[in-house]
Design a protein around this motif. Structure first.
Motif, PDB file in Angstrom:
ATOM      1  N   ALA A 182     -21.507 -99.114 -30.582  1.00  0.00           N
ATOM      2  CA  ALA A 182     -20.211 -99.343 -29.960  1.00  0.00           C
ATOM      3  C   ALA A 182     -19.891 -98.218 -28.980  1.00  0.00           C
ATOM      4  O   ALA A 182     -20.231 -97.063 -29.217  1.00  0.00           O
ATOM      5  CB  ALA A 182     -19.130 -99.428 -31.033  1.00  0.00           C
ATOM      6  N   TYR A 183     -19.256 -98.572 -27.894  1.00  0.00           N
ATOM      7  CA  TYR A 183     -18.835 -97.589 -26.896  1.00  0.00           C
ATOM      8  C   TYR A 183     -17.639 -96.819 -27.448  1.00  0.00           C
ATOM      9  O   TYR A 183     -16.701 -97.408 -27.983  1.00  0.00           O
ATOM     10  CB  TYR A 183     -18.451 -98.306 -25.599  1.00  0.00           C
ATOM     11  CG  TYR A 183     -17.899 -97.391 -24.556  1.00  0.00           C
ATOM     12  CD1 TYR A 183     -18.745 -96.623 -23.758  1.00  0.00           C
ATOM     13  CD2 TYR A 183     -16.530 -97.268 -24.357  1.00  0.00           C
ATOM     14  CE1 TYR A 183     -18.244 -95.764 -22.800  1.00  0.00           C
ATOM     15  CE2 TYR A 183     -16.021 -96.417 -23.401  1.00  0.00           C
ATOM     16  CZ  TYR A 183     -16.879 -95.673 -22.628  1.00  0.00           C
ATOM     17  OH  TYR A 183     -16.368 -94.825 -21.680  1.00  0.00           O
ATOM     18  N   VAL A 184     -17.669 -95.505 -27.319  1.00  0.00           N
ATOM     19  CA  VAL A 184     -16.561 -94.663 -27.764  1.00  0.00           C
ATOM     20  C   VAL A 184     -15.930 -94.034 -26.527  1.00  0.00           C
ATOM     21  O   VAL A 184     -16.570 -93.220 -25.846  1.00  0.00           O
ATOM     22  CB  VAL A 184     -17.038 -93.562 -28.736  1.00  0.00           C
ATOM     23  CG1 VAL A 184     -15.882 -92.668 -29.130  1.00  0.00           C
ATOM     24  CG2 VAL A 184     -17.700 -94.179 -29.953  1.00  0.00           C
ATOM     25  N   PRO A 185     -14.696 -94.413 -26.195  1.00  0.00           N
ATOM     26  CA  PRO A 185     -14.051 -93.857 -25.010  1.00  0.00           C
ATOM     27  C   PRO A 185     -13.725 -92.369 -25.189  1.00  0.00           C
ATOM     28  O   PRO A 185     -13.250 -91.958 -26.245  1.00  0.00           O
ATOM     29  CB  PRO A 185     -12.772 -94.671 -24.852  1.00  0.00           C
ATOM     30  CG  PRO A 185     -12.589 -95.409 -26.121  1.00  0.00           C
ATOM     31  CD  PRO A 185     -13.874 -95.388 -26.876  1.00  0.00           C
ATOM     32  N   VAL A 186     -14.016 -91.601 -24.162  1.00  0.00           N
ATOM     33  CA  VAL A 186     -13.722 -90.166 -24.159  1.00  0.00           C
ATOM     34  C   VAL A 186     -12.884 -89.878 -22.923  1.00  0.00           C
ATOM     35  O   VAL A 186     -13.264 -90.245 -21.805  1.00  0.00           O
ATOM     36  CB  VAL A 186     -15.027 -89.328 -24.121  1.00  0.00           C
ATOM     37  CG1 VAL A 186     -14.711 -87.846 -24.024  1.00  0.00           C
ATOM     38  CG2 VAL A 186     -15.876 -89.628 -25.346  1.00  0.00           C
ATOM     39  N   LYS A 187     -11.745 -89.224 -23.143  1.00  0.00           N
ATOM     40  CA  LYS A 187     -10.856 -88.901 -22.026  1.00  0.00           C
ATOM     41  C   LYS A 187     -11.594 -87.963 -21.074  1.00  0.00           C
ATOM     42  O   LYS A 187     -12.137 -86.937 -21.490  1.00  0.00           O
ATOM     43  CB  LYS A 187      -9.579 -88.247 -22.542  1.00  0.00           C
ATOM     44  CG  LYS A 187      -8.523 -88.115 -21.480  1.00  0.00           C
ATOM     45  CD  LYS A 187      -7.198 -87.698 -22.071  1.00  0.00           C
ATOM     46  CE  LYS A 187      -6.139 -87.742 -20.999  1.00  0.00           C
ATOM     47  NZ  LYS A 187      -4.814 -87.493 -21.548  1.00  0.00           N
ATOM     48  N   PRO A 188     -11.639 -88.310 -19.779  1.00  0.00           N
ATOM     49  CA  PRO A 188     -12.373 -87.463 -18.834  1.00  0.00           C
ATOM     50  C   PRO A 188     -11.690 -86.109 -18.632  1.00  0.00           C
ATOM     51  O   PRO A 188     -10.467 -85.995 -18.759  1.00  0.00           O
ATOM     52  CB  PRO A 188     -12.367 -88.281 -17.540  1.00  0.00           C
ATOM     53  CG  PRO A 188     -11.222 -89.217 -17.669  1.00  0.00           C
ATOM     54  CD  PRO A 188     -11.031 -89.463 -19.138  1.00  0.00           C
ATOM     55  N   LYS A 189     -12.505 -85.107 -18.322  1.00  0.00           N
ATOM     56  CA  LYS A 189     -11.980 -83.767 -18.035  1.00  0.00           C
ATOM     57  C   LYS A 189     -11.670 -83.681 -16.555  1.00  0.00           C
ATOM     58  O   LYS A 189     -12.444 -84.151 -15.718  1.00  0.00           O
ATOM     59  CB  LYS A 189     -13.003 -82.701 -18.413  1.00  0.00           C
ATOM     60  CG  LYS A 189     -13.211 -82.625 -19.899  1.00  0.00           C
ATOM     61  CD  LYS A 189     -14.148 -81.491 -20.252  1.00  0.00           C
ATOM     62  CE  LYS A 189     -14.534 -81.640 -21.656  1.00  0.00           C
ATOM     63  NZ  LYS A 189     -14.423 -80.953 -22.662  1.00  0.00           N
ATOM     64  N   PHE A 190     -10.546 -83.053 -16.242  1.00  0.00           N
ATOM     65  CA  PHE A 190     -10.143 -82.906 -14.847  1.00  0.00           C
ATOM     66  C   PHE A 190     -11.113 -81.947 -14.161  1.00  0.00           C
ATOM     67  O   PHE A 190     -11.279 -80.814 -14.594  1.00  0.00           O
ATOM     68  CB  PHE A 190      -8.711 -82.374 -14.768  1.00  0.00           C
ATOM     69  CG  PHE A 190      -8.105 -82.514 -13.412  1.00  0.00           C
ATOM     70  CD1 PHE A 190      -7.517 -83.695 -13.029  1.00  0.00           C
ATOM     71  CD2 PHE A 190      -8.131 -81.457 -12.509  1.00  0.00           C
ATOM     72  CE1 PHE A 190      -6.960 -83.839 -11.767  1.00  0.00           C
ATOM     73  CE2 PHE A 190      -7.570 -81.584 -11.251  1.00  0.00           C
ATOM     74  CZ  PHE A 190      -6.991 -82.776 -10.881  1.00  0.00           C
ATOM     75  N   PRO A 191     -11.756 -82.387 -13.084  1.00  0.00           N
ATOM     76  CA  PRO A 191     -12.754 -81.538 -12.432  1.00  0.00           C
ATOM     77  C   PRO A 191     -12.126 -80.398 -11.632  1.00  0.00           C
ATOM     78  O   PRO A 191     -11.096 -80.579 -10.980  1.00  0.00           O
ATOM     79  CB  PRO A 191     -13.496 -82.505 -11.512  1.00  0.00           C
ATOM     80  CG  PRO A 191     -12.564 -83.639 -11.301  1.00  0.00           C
ATOM     81  CD  PRO A 191     -11.660 -83.706 -12.502  1.00  0.00           C
ATOM     82  N   ALA A 192     -12.755 -79.247 -11.677  1.00  0.00           N
ATOM     83  CA  ALA A 192     -12.256 -78.078 -10.943  1.00  0.00           C
ATOM     84  C   ALA A 192     -12.152 -78.368  -9.457  1.00  0.00           C
ATOM     85  O   ALA A 192     -11.187 -77.950  -8.801  1.00  0.00           O
ATOM     86  CB  ALA A 192     -13.167 -76.878 -11.204  1.00  0.00           C
ATOM     87  N   ALA A 193     -13.115 -79.100  -8.888  1.00  0.00           N
ATOM     88  CA  ALA A 193     -13.094 -79.404  -7.456  1.00  0.00           C
ATOM     89  C   ALA A 193     -11.843 -80.183  -7.058  1.00  0.00           C
ATOM     90  O   ALA A 193     -11.348 -80.043  -5.939  1.00  0.00           O
ATOM     91  CB  ALA A 193     -14.343 -80.183  -7.066  1.00  0.00           C
ATOM     92  N   ALA A 194     -11.312 -81.006  -7.975  1.00  0.00           N
ATOM     93  CA  ALA A 194     -10.147 -81.837  -7.676  1.00  0.00           C
ATOM     94  C   ALA A 194      -8.859 -81.029  -7.564  1.00  0.00           C
ATOM     95  O   ALA A 194      -7.822 -81.558  -7.182  1.00  0.00           O
ATOM     96  CB  ALA A 194      -9.994 -82.918  -8.747  1.00  0.00           C
ATOM     97  N   LYS A 195      -8.917 -79.743  -7.872  1.00  0.00           N
ATOM     98  CA  LYS A 195      -7.737 -78.877  -7.772  1.00  0.00           C
ATOM     99  C   LYS A 195      -7.569 -78.300  -6.374  1.00  0.00           C
ATOM    100  O   LYS A 195      -6.642 -77.548  -6.125  1.00  0.00           O
ATOM    101  CB  LYS A 195      -7.841 -77.736  -8.784  1.00  0.00           C
ATOM    102  CG  LYS A 195      -7.831 -78.211 -10.220  1.00  0.00           C
ATOM    103  CD  LYS A 195      -8.022 -77.062 -11.176  1.00  0.00           C
ATOM    104  CE  LYS A 195      -8.106 -77.573 -12.609  1.00  0.00           C
ATOM    105  NZ  LYS A 195      -8.401 -76.507 -13.558  1.00  0.00           N
ATOM    106  N   LYS A 196      -8.494 -78.658  -5.466  1.00  0.00           N
ATOM    107  CA  LYS A 196      -8.472 -78.088  -4.129  1.00  0.00           C
ATOM    108  C   LYS A 196      -8.232 -79.163  -3.085  1.00  0.00           C
ATOM    109  O   LYS A 196      -8.698 -80.291  -3.213  1.00  0.00           O
ATOM    110  CB  LYS A 196      -9.799 -77.384  -3.850  1.00  0.00           C
ATOM    111  CG  LYS A 196     -10.050 -76.238  -4.801  1.00  0.00           C
ATOM    112  CD  LYS A 196     -11.396 -75.626  -4.559  1.00  0.00           C
ATOM    113  CE  LYS A 196     -11.639 -74.537  -5.610  1.00  0.00           C
ATOM    114  NZ  LYS A 196     -13.020 -74.114  -5.636  1.00  0.00           N
TER     115      LYS A 196
END
Length: 143
Positions: A3-17
């Motif tokens: 079964a697929y287990v959903p994992v909340k994605p981590k906010f990428p450092a690059a997206a802070k720029k």
């Protein structure tokens, strides 16, 4: 199969720029969050990522909320981006073209039984981002 287990994605450092790479990274994160929200389901994952006036964001949020209310979820990520291309990045915002492959993913009830199946299709969306001390989706437009 497992079964697929959903994992909340981590906010990428690059997206802070406020860079080209940041706009693309934020857009990737947004789509990962859409898939997470639909498979968990979690109606709190998307609202912080869009502006208050983003109609496309509101539609995505409503779809997830309807899954939560019906105690249903996608069994696998329903909409995987096949390509994400920056079209422009300006002082106030960016536009990104997202090509998506949506698969025939089963939608399950609380007991894990299939209640329906999502359609399989390919589509693209123009995603407008606004920079205000961080990226937010301001529009999702059919291309």
């Amino acid at each position: 199969s497992e079964a697929y287990v959903p994992v909340k994605p981590k906010f990428p450092a690059a997206a802070k720029k406020q860079t080209d790479e940041g706009a693309v990274a934020f857009t990737e994160y947004y789509w990962e969050s859409v898939n997470y929200a639909a498979t968990k389901p979690d109606n709190s994952a998307l609202p912080p990522l869009g502006t208050d006036d983003c109609e496309g964001c509101a539609l995505m949020e409503e779809s997830v909320s309807s899954l939560v209310k019906a105690s249903q979820r996608f069994s696998q990520p329903p909409a995987i981006p096949s390509a994400i291309e920056l079209l422009f990045n300006s002082e106030d915002g960016a536009r990104v073209l997202v090509s998506v492959k949506a698969s025939k993913v089963p939608i399950l009830d609380a007991d894990g039984k299939q209640v329906r199946r999502a359609e399989s299709l390919a589509f693209s969306r123009l995603v407008d981002l606004r920079w205000r001390d961080g990226w937010k989706v301001s529009a999702i437009v059919v291309n």
